[in-house]
Design an enzyme around this catalytic site. Structure first.
Site, PDB file in Angstrom:
ATOM      1  N   GLY A 173       0.831  -1.206   0.000  1.00 52.26           N
ATOM      2  CA  GLY A 173       0.000   0.000   0.000  1.00 52.26           C
ATOM      3  C   GLY A 173       0.864   1.254   0.000  1.00 52.26           C
ATOM      4  N   GLN A 174       0.196   2.403  -0.054  1.00 55.89           N
ATOM      5  CA  GLN A 174       0.928   3.679  -0.102  1.00 55.89           C
ATOM      6  C   GLN A 174       1.845   3.850   1.128  1.00 55.89           C
ATOM      7  OE1 GLN A 174      -1.042   7.290  -1.678  1.00 55.89           O
ATOM      8  NE2 GLN A 174      -2.847   6.411  -0.740  1.00 55.89           N
ATOM      9  N   ILE A 175       1.280   3.605   2.297  1.00 52.96           N
ATOM     10  CA  ILE A 175       2.086   3.820   3.507  1.00 52.96           C
ATOM     11  C   ILE A 175       3.042   2.650   3.722  1.00 52.96           C
ATOM     12  CG2 ILE A 175       1.965   4.118   6.034  1.00 52.96           C
ATOM     13  CD1 ILE A 175      -0.621   5.726   5.578  1.00 52.96           C
TER      14      ILE A 175
ATOM     15  N   THR B  58      -8.177   6.883  10.647  1.00 56.07           N
ATOM     16  CA  THR B  58      -8.628   7.835   9.632  1.00 56.07           C
ATOM     17  C   THR B  58      -9.556   8.920  10.173  1.00 56.07           C
ATOM     18  OG1 THR B  58     -10.090   7.945   7.687  1.00 56.07           O
ATOM     19  CG2 THR B  58     -10.387   6.052   9.099  1.00 56.07           C
ATOM     20  N   ASP B  59      -9.581  10.042   9.485  1.00 56.57           N
ATOM     21  CA  ASP B  59     -10.562  11.110   9.744  1.00 56.57           C
ATOM     22  C   ASP B  59     -11.993  10.585   9.575  1.00 56.57           C
ATOM     23  OD1 ASP B  59      -9.427  10.963   7.009  1.00 56.57           O
ATOM     24  OD2 ASP B  59     -11.073  12.313   6.493  1.00 56.57           O
TER      25      ASP B  59
ATOM     26  N   ASP C 239      -2.717 -12.437   5.012  1.00 60.19           N
ATOM     27  CA  ASP C 239      -4.042 -11.942   4.608  1.00 60.19           C
ATOM     28  C   ASP C 239      -4.811 -11.545   5.863  1.00 60.19           C
ATOM     29  OD1 ASP C 239      -6.622 -11.557   3.754  1.00 60.19           O
ATOM     30  OD2 ASP C 239      -6.693 -13.358   2.497  1.00 60.19           O
ATOM     31  N   LEU C 240      -5.190 -10.291   5.961  1.00 58.25           N
ATOM     32  CA  LEU C 240      -5.913  -9.845   7.158  1.00 58.25           C
ATOM     33  C   LEU C 240      -7.328 -10.418   7.230  1.00 58.25           C
ATOM     34  CD1 LEU C 240      -3.476  -7.791   7.265  1.00 58.25           C
ATOM     35  CD2 LEU C 240      -5.046  -6.290   8.491  1.00 58.25           C
TER      36      LEU C 240
ATOM     37  N   TYR D 115     -16.915   2.103   5.892  1.00 62.61           N
ATOM     38  CA  TYR D 115     -15.461   2.132   6.081  1.00 62.61           C
ATOM     39  C   TYR D 115     -15.109   2.756   7.441  1.00 62.61           C
ATOM     40  CZ  TYR D 115     -10.695   4.041   5.440  1.00 62.61           C
ATOM     41  OH  TYR D 115      -9.374   4.401   5.603  1.00 62.61           O
TER      42      TYR D 115
ATOM     43  N   LYS E  76     -13.214   1.014  10.658  1.00 59.31           N
ATOM     44  CA  LYS E  76     -11.964   1.547  11.237  1.00 59.31           C
ATOM     45  C   LYS E  76     -12.154   1.863  12.722  1.00 59.31           C
ATOM     46  CE  LYS E  76      -8.587   2.396   9.299  1.00 59.31           C
ATOM     47  NZ  LYS E  76      -7.374   1.572   8.997  1.00 59.31           N
TER      48      LYS E  76
HETATM   49  N1  LIG Z   1      -5.613   6.611   1.672  1.00 62.90           N
HETATM   50  C1  LIG Z   1      -6.102   7.543   2.477  1.00 62.90           C
HETATM   51  O1  LIG Z   1      -6.492   8.633   2.040  1.00 62.90           O
HETATM   52  C2  LIG Z   1      -6.155   7.298   3.954  1.00 62.90           C
HETATM   53  C3  LIG Z   1      -6.664   8.316   4.779  1.00 62.90           C
HETATM   54  C4  LIG Z   1      -6.711   8.099   6.150  1.00 62.90           C
HETATM   55  C5  LIG Z   1      -6.255   6.899   6.678  1.00 62.90           C
HETATM   56  N2  LIG Z   1      -5.795   5.944   5.855  1.00 62.90           N
HETATM   57  C6  LIG Z   1      -5.345   4.678   6.464  1.00 62.90           C
HETATM   58  O2  LIG Z   1      -3.974   4.505   6.173  1.00 62.90           O
HETATM   59  C7  LIG Z   1      -3.669   3.107   6.102  1.00 62.90           C
HETATM   60  C8  LIG Z   1      -2.924   2.808   4.836  1.00 62.90           C
HETATM   61  O3  LIG Z   1      -3.657   3.318   3.752  1.00 62.90           O
HETATM   62  P1  LIG Z   1      -3.049   3.438   2.286  1.00 62.90           P
HETATM   63  O4  LIG Z   1      -3.474   4.750   1.764  1.00 62.90           O
HETATM   64  O5  LIG Z   1      -1.608   3.051   2.295  1.00 62.90           O
HETATM   65  O6  LIG Z   1      -3.938   2.324   1.594  1.00 62.90           O
HETATM   66  P2  LIG Z   1      -3.677   1.425   0.319  1.00 62.90           P
HETATM   67  O7  LIG Z   1      -2.684   2.065  -0.577  1.00 62.90           O
HETATM   68  O8  LIG Z   1      -5.023   1.070  -0.185  1.00 62.90           O
HETATM   69  O9  LIG Z   1      -2.993   0.161   0.977  1.00 62.90           O
HETATM   70  C9  LIG Z   1      -3.692  -0.757   1.734  1.00 62.90           C
HETATM   71  C10 LIG Z   1      -2.976  -2.080   1.599  1.00 62.90           C
HETATM   72  O10 LIG Z   1      -3.717  -3.030   2.376  1.00 62.90           O
HETATM   73  C11 LIG Z   1      -3.715  -4.214   1.635  1.00 62.90           C
HETATM   74  N3  LIG Z   1      -4.818  -5.096   1.968  1.00 62.90           N
HETATM   75  C12 LIG Z   1      -6.133  -4.960   1.669  1.00 62.90           C
HETATM   76  N4  LIG Z   1      -6.803  -6.037   2.091  1.00 62.90           N
HETATM   77  C13 LIG Z   1      -5.887  -6.873   2.650  1.00 62.90           C
HETATM   78  C14 LIG Z   1      -5.954  -8.136   3.254  1.00 62.90           C
HETATM   79  N5  LIG Z   1      -7.109  -8.802   3.369  1.00 62.90           N
HETATM   80  N6  LIG Z   1      -4.818  -8.679   3.725  1.00 62.90           N
HETATM   81  C15 LIG Z   1      -3.656  -8.051   3.597  1.00 62.90           C
HETATM   82  N7  LIG Z   1      -3.507  -6.845   3.034  1.00 62.90           N
HETATM   83  C16 LIG Z   1      -4.629  -6.271   2.567  1.00 62.90           C
HETATM   84  C17 LIG Z   1      -3.816  -3.802   0.178  1.00 62.90           C
HETATM   85  O11 LIG Z   1      -3.356  -4.875  -0.564  1.00 62.90           O
HETATM   86  P3  LIG Z   1      -3.485  -4.934  -2.151  1.00 62.90           P
HETATM   87  O12 LIG Z   1      -2.388  -4.022  -2.624  1.00 62.90           O
HETATM   88  O13 LIG Z   1      -3.247  -6.360  -2.467  1.00 62.90           O
HETATM   89  O14 LIG Z   1      -4.866  -4.437  -2.468  1.00 62.90           O
HETATM   90  C18 LIG Z   1      -2.918  -2.582   0.152  1.00 62.90           C
HETATM   91  O15 LIG Z   1      -1.601  -2.933  -0.185  1.00 62.90           O
HETATM   92  C19 LIG Z   1      -5.005   2.390   6.249  1.00 62.90           C
HETATM   93  O16 LIG Z   1      -5.158   2.021   7.593  1.00 62.90           O
HETATM   94  C20 LIG Z   1      -6.032   3.452   5.911  1.00 62.90           C
HETATM   95  O17 LIG Z   1      -7.259   3.196   6.560  1.00 62.90           O
HETATM   96  C21 LIG Z   1      -5.707   6.115   4.513  1.00 62.90           C
END
Ligand SMILES: NC(=O)c1ccc[n+]([C@@H]2O[C@H](COP(=O)([O-])OP(=O)(O)OC[C@H]3O[C@@H](n4cnc5c(N)ncnc54)[C@H](OP(=O)(O)O)[C@@H]3O)[C@@H](O)[C@H]2O)c1
Length: 286
Positions: free
Chosen positions: A11-13, A101-102, A36-37, A125, A129
């Site tokens: 993921g991004q982070i 998250t917000d 796998d979560l 969502y 969370k």
């Molecule tokens: N993006 C935002 O704007 C935002 C804002 C506030 C908070 N957050 C929080 O920040 C955190 C990281 O977000 P991000 O932006 O990095 O999200 P992201 O890019 O969507 O990354 C999430 C990762 O989780 C993985 N994932 C999904 N289902 C899974 C499963 N069943 N088992 C294992 N891995 C799984 C995805 O895998 P795949 O690559 O295989 O799909 C992806 O690599 C999350 O907790 C999110 O709630 C994000």
């Protein structure tokens, strides 16, 4: 040397955390194929056998619209499994850091939400969370919850990449102007998490913290800045959320009060303009 185990490697982070590896930071990253979560006990088993100082969960079900029709799965991934992971960490006295998250807030009013404000999610969502937050805290280990907003990077799917893709084919776009928040570079969230993990290994008790980029803007203002920095001539016209139907309801006010993070960890908030410039350059290079 700090050794961290990261769930959500792709993921991004997650990717930004791996990019922070150095002679002083070892990052062991697990992607969906490793852990796998959807299967909480597998994730807990990884934690029980890991030779690390702290665990960061950057994996999540992040498709806000899809979560409306898949709330059971979203709740497993964002809620129940993080709770099991936090308990596995508590058994070993390992710090556990959960990203939130917000969207746990309802977005009412115009003031920034403090970490101690009451969550009241308005979509599936956000509910999933919030359950994650509650279960992580209930595990009674050394845990921290870092809430952030509007994350962007060169990786994955995010608003910056969507806008740049749309600008290839559209000369004007309608973007909502009544949802406001702090765009936050993923790389800065990664840094914040590493700072927190180091502090917790050294005895910081953890807790709930907010971390978001500055200044606060609307999606429409953010889009205009993206196009301006990227030299695109796409016009942005402002629409109200009410006139822009989406499957999931979105909070209007995503302002996060971040003072306890900046004071507690001695790190200022990032100005998102700077990392936006870097991300656009990386994307332009292809
Ligand atoms: N993006 C935002 O704007 C935002 C804002 C506030 C908070 N957050 C929080 O920040 C955190 C990281 O977000 P991000 O932006 O990095 O999200 P992201 O890019 O969507 O990354 C999430 C990762 O989780 C993985 N994932 C999904 N289902 C899974 C499963 N069943 N088992 C294992 N891995 C799984 C995805 O895998 P795949 O690559 O295989 O799909 C992806 O690599 C999350 O907790 C999110 O709630 C994000």
């Amino acid at each position: 040397m700090l050794k961290i185990l990261v769930f959500g490697a792709d993921g991004q982070i997650g990717r930004s955390l791996s990019a922070r590896a150095s002679s002083d930071l070892e990052v062991i990253s697990l992607g969906r194929n490793d852990a796998d979560l959807g299967v909480a006990e597998h994730c807990a088993a990884h934690i029980r056998r890991a030779d690390v100082d702290a665990v960061i969960n950057a994996a999540a079900y992040t498709d806000v619209n899809a979560a409306e029709n898949n709330e059971v799965l979203a709740t497993q991934i964002n809620g129940l499994t993080p709770g099991v992971m936090a308990r596995a960490c508590a058994e070993r006295d390992l710090p556990f850091l959960q990203i939130s998250t917000d969207y746990v807030f309802d977005g009412s009013g115009t003031r920034a939400f403090a970490p101690e404000a009451s969550p009241n999610p308005i979509n599936a969502y956000g509910r999933s969370k919030k359950i994650g937050e509650d279960l992580v805290r209930a595990a009674k280990g050394k845990s921290a919850i870092l809430r952030t907003s509007w994350v962007f990077s060169e990786h994955g799917t995010n608003f910056v990449k969507t806008m740049l893709n749309l600008a290839e084919t559209q000369s004007s776009l309608s973007i909502v102007g009544d949802q406001v928040g702090g765009p936050t570079p993923a790389i800065e969230v990664a840094d914040a998490l590493v700072i927190m993990a180091r502090a917790m290994v050294a005895g910081h008790p953890g807790g709930i913290f907010h971390f978001a980029g500055e200044p606060v803007v609307s999606w429409a203002e953010f889009a205009r800045e993206i196009f301006s920095q990227a030299g695109k001539h796409t016009d942005v016209s402002i629409v109200a959320s009410a006139d822009f139907p989406s499957v999931a309801k979105r909070p209007l006010n995503s302002r996060l009060e971040c003072a306890s993070f900046t004071k507690g960890f001695g790190r200022p908030l990032p100005d998102w303009h700077l990392d936006l410039k870097r991300v656009i350059k990386v994307l332009e290079r292809g």
